[in-house]
Write a protein that holds these residues in place. Sequence first.
Motif, PDB file in Angstrom:
ATOM      1  N   ASP A   9       0.856  -1.191   0.000  1.00 30.18           N
ATOM      2  CA  ASP A   9       0.000   0.000   0.000  1.00 30.18           C
ATOM      3  C   ASP A   9       0.885   1.231   0.000  1.00 30.18           C
ATOM      4  N   ILE A  10       1.003   1.859  -1.147  1.00 32.96           N
ATOM      5  CA  ILE A  10       1.916   2.989  -1.293  1.00 32.96           C
ATOM      6  C   ILE A  10       1.500   4.182  -0.446  1.00 32.96           C
ATOM      7  N   THR A  11       0.242   4.240  -0.033  1.00 27.21           N
ATOM      8  CA  THR A  11      -0.225   5.366   0.776  1.00 27.21           C
ATOM      9  C   THR A  11       0.151   5.212   2.242  1.00 27.21           C
ATOM     10  N   ILE A  46      -4.370   7.017 -14.460  1.00 33.74           N
ATOM     11  CA  ILE A  46      -4.785   5.661 -14.825  1.00 33.74           C
ATOM     12  C   ILE A  46      -5.510   5.050 -13.636  1.00 33.74           C
ATOM     13  N   ASN A  47      -6.790   4.823 -13.809  1.00 33.77           N
ATOM     14  CA  ASN A  47      -7.645   4.322 -12.729  1.00 33.77           C
ATOM     15  C   ASN A  47      -7.765   2.809 -12.859  1.00 33.77           C
ATOM     16  N   ASP A  93      -5.593   9.676  -6.940  1.00 36.87           N
ATOM     17  CA  ASP A  93      -4.972  10.711  -6.127  1.00 36.87           C
ATOM     18  C   ASP A  93      -3.620  11.045  -6.749  1.00 36.87           C
ATOM     19  N   PRO A  94      -3.418  12.267  -7.243  1.00 42.11           N
ATOM     20  CA  PRO A  94      -2.169  12.607  -7.935  1.00 42.11           C
ATOM     21  C   PRO A  94      -0.925  12.475  -7.073  1.00 42.11           C
ATOM     22  N   GLN A 137     -12.751   6.353 -16.663  1.00 40.00           N
ATOM     23  CA  GLN A 137     -13.130   7.586 -15.960  1.00 40.00           C
ATOM     24  C   GLN A 137     -12.259   7.789 -14.725  1.00 40.00           C
ATOM     25  N   THR A 138     -12.061   9.031 -14.345  1.00 47.93           N
ATOM     26  CA  THR A 138     -11.243   9.342 -13.171  1.00 47.93           C
ATOM     27  C   THR A 138     -12.016  10.150 -12.131  1.00 47.93           C
ATOM     28  N   ASP A 139     -13.360  10.133 -12.231  1.00 48.27           N
ATOM     29  CA  ASP A 139     -14.177  10.835 -11.241  1.00 48.27           C
ATOM     30  C   ASP A 139     -14.309  10.038  -9.959  1.00 48.27           C
TER      31      ASP A 139
END
Length: 295
Positions: free
Chosen positions: A63-65, A232-233, A219-220, A158-160
């Motif tokens: 998990d990179i976050t 890229i989602n 998340d950028p 989509q990226t929304d």
Amino acid sequence: MRLASRFFKVLAGGLVLVVSSSTARAGFDPQVGQPGSLGIPVSSPLFTEWASSVVSFDPGPQDITNPNSPLVTFGSPSNVLGPRTGDSTYSVLSLGDGGSITLGFDRPITNGAGADFAVFENGFLSGGAGMAFLELAFVDVSSDGVNFFRFPSISLTQTDTQVGGFSLLDARNLHNLAGKYIAGYGTGFDLEDLVGVSPLLDVNDVKYVRITDVVGSIDPRYGSRDSLGNMINDPFKTPFATSGFDLGGVGVIHAANAPVAAVPEPSSFALGFCGIAVAAAAVRARSARSGRLAA
């Protein structure tokens, strides 16, 4: 294939599309089992060789976050060497968020007609209309092992809203991203896309292929972008030992001193898909007990 500031011309299934970063529209080939899919079966006689060595492996976190996240631990680098058999559901190597592996080949890959090599993952169908659980990766190549050049990629997903860790993707929104097709079918890459990109790359003498996991967060701060700058989602988060892209192997279609192969034809399920579906179901059943799909 050349990138301009806003437009990208792509040859996809014989159709030239012009895609704007602000007005992108879907139109790439669909998932295996749908008419016009370009997934290449692992059993195809087109393959003349397979990756023969691991030059380097840099696993990413689960998990990179999470700054304290452990690295991925599923699979061995040796799993991705040599010929693939069946759908390779378990014989894979998980890369983790942003992780990468660089592979070498006994004979250099050359630029022939159509796809020159293919990358395999272990995604699987779930639901109708060709929707599938897919994890994606970038692909870079090198002639000297030092200078690597990435295939231009497009994601029109989509990226929304974030694609969840167990959610699905439409292959028609994806181009030049490994993992586009389900297990048992490779994503082909054509070295013609990189002709003239640099004098440091000889497209008729490619000795190394690097696979790098796409971090599918929108998340950028963490997510990956395609060649147009789009986020890229793809399924995220996947905080397990099997996080990220699960590499099954890299098969070569055009290699130096190898017989000339025909241009790959669009794949179909034929009888082989039944086995893939059964295997995928087995993976999901087994992984449900540990809280993670092995994909």
